[in-house]
Design an enzyme around this catalytic site. Structure first.
Site, mmCIF file in Angstrom:
data_model
loop_
_atom_site.group_PDB
_atom_site.id
_atom_site.type_symbol
_atom_site.label_atom_id
_atom_site.label_comp_id
_atom_site.label_asym_id
_atom_site.label_seq_id
_atom_site.Cartn_x
_atom_site.Cartn_y
_atom_site.Cartn_z
ATOM 1 C CB SER A 1 0.989 7.312 -1.680
ATOM 2 O OG SER A 1 -0.336 7.926 -1.488
ATOM 3 C CG ASN A 2 -0.288 4.098 -6.523
ATOM 4 O OD1 ASN A 2 -0.915 3.233 -6.997
ATOM 5 N ND2 ASN A 2 1.035 4.524 -6.842
ATOM 6 C CD GLU B 1 1.128 14.198 -5.431
ATOM 7 O OE1 GLU B 1 1.319 13.062 -5.491
ATOM 8 O OE2 GLU B 1 0.273 14.725 -5.244
HETATM 9 S S1 SF4 Z 1 -0.066 8.239 -9.912
HETATM 10 FE FE1 SF4 Z 1 0.887 8.129 -12.059
HETATM 11 S S2 SF4 Z 1 -0.612 9.295 -13.436
HETATM 12 FE FE2 SF4 Z 1 -1.149 9.763 -11.086
HETATM 13 S S3 SF4 Z 1 -0.004 11.498 -10.646
HETATM 14 FE FE3 SF4 Z 1 1.376 9.817 -9.750
HETATM 15 S S4 SF4 Z 1 2.529 9.531 -11.617
HETATM 16 FE FE4 SF4 Z 1 1.017 10.914 -12.382
#
Ligand code: SF4
Length: 327
Positions: free
Chosen positions: A237-238, A139
């Site tokens: 990452s999340n 990203e």
């Molecule tokens: S985590 Fe999901 S909603 Fe958030 S930016 Fe990434 S793809 Fe989009």
């Protein structure tokens, strides 16, 4: 110690299941885009980079005929669709795809595209842009690649803010990666604003609703349990941020697992309470698999802890919507 199935009465284990968890609207849209393209145009469908950062998802799509590549030069001349992943791509990628006459489909999450547009607007207004994010993440590469080289400077920490030497301190803006730690980012934004009070930025930050909501519920659950399992991939990452959030919220035994078979049972012996969540790219079937693995060793009771309701939906890329309507 916990007991394997069949070795007598199982010890009780209360599982607190975080909600929201797992798939976000951007991930659903990206996966649906590949599946829809496969249905409509047949195999193969090429996908540049993992469509979302989850091995199970990628393997499932491979089995249906998707071919994953890291760069466009790995793709032969073809009429087959070429799909860009949810993380977004530098501008040079669609340009290259056009030159090669590829049928390109962009599955970039609309919330990532929004950050790209913000960066472009700041650039048009002559501002140097600071991107808060992690070096090397696709990203970040995609966002930096929206503008000419040097227009965006990546900053990863409060220390890097202190070392940052802007061209014109009165003419700055910042944007952020969408999947960062809410708390770390707040610290970095505060440091930027302290040094450069006139810096322009989004109203809050660019961290998306899904990242924010998943961190929020983990903050609530982590202090209530002896251990936490975060289902997801190490390159997500999340997902990584959810493990950090759990640890910082007071749960020392937090582990990221891709599948039930990855669980390190030496970490999860003698438990009476466990929190479970999943990153935005982890399918619910893997959460169920992990609960099932605990249920083989413990008498599991599951309670859901909800801190937000989600109803976000992103329509498919236009060309896939149009073909859907035509059928
Ligand atoms: S985590 Fe999901 S909603 Fe958030 S930016 Fe990434 S793809 Fe989009």
């Amino acid at each position: 110690m916990s007991q394997p199935a069949g070795s007598g009465r199982k010890p009780p284990l209360k599982v607190l299941l975080c909600s929201p968890r797992g798939f976000c609207a951007g991930v659903v849209r990206a996966i649906d885009s590949v599946e829809r393209a496969l249905d409509r145009y047949g195999a193969p469908v090429y996908v540049r980079h993992e469509i979302v950062h989850n091995r199970y998802v990628v393997e499932s799509l491979k089995a249906k005929g998707a071919i994953f590549v890291e760069e466009l030069d790995e793709i032969p001349e073809t009429d087959a669709p070429v799909i860009f992943s949810a993380h977004g791509v530098p501008k040079s990628i669609p340009e290259e795809a056009k030159k090669r006459n590829f049928f390109a489909l962009d599955a970039t999450c609309p919330l990532v595209t929004k950050v790209h547009r913000e960066a472009e607007i700041h650039h048009k207004r002559g501002r140097q842009i600071v991107l808060i994010g992690h070096a090397g993440h696709p990203e970040v590469i995609g966002t930096i690649g929206q503008l000419p080289s040097g227009a965006i400077t990546l900053v990863q920490s409060v220390d890097e803010v202190a070392a940052f030497m802007p061209r014109d301190p009165g003419n700055l803006a910042y944007v952020t990666q969408t999947t960062l730690s809410v708390d770390d980012t707040a610290d970095i934004v505060a440091a930027l604003k302290a040094r450069f009070p006139q810096i322009h930025g989004p109203h809050k930050e660019d961290i998306c609703y899904a990242t924010t909501n998943r961190q929020e519920v983990v903050k609530k659950v982590a202090p209530m349990v002896e251990a936490m399992v975060v289902v997801g991939s190490p390159n997500s990452s999340n997902t990584q941020r959810l493990k950090e959030v759990a640890e910082r919220a007071g749960c020392a035994r937090a582990a990221l697992v891709q599948r039930a078979e990855d669980i390190d049972w030496s970490l999860f012996g003698s438990l009476t309470s466990l929190g479970i969540t999943a990153g935005a790219s982890a399918p619910e079937i893997l959460v169920e698999e992990v609960i099932g693995a605990f249920a083989e060793r413990y008498a599991v009771s599951v309670e859901t802890v909800t801190t937000a309701e989600e109803s976000m939906f992103f329509p498919l890329p236009r060309v896939l919507r149009e073909t859907e309507a035509a059928e």
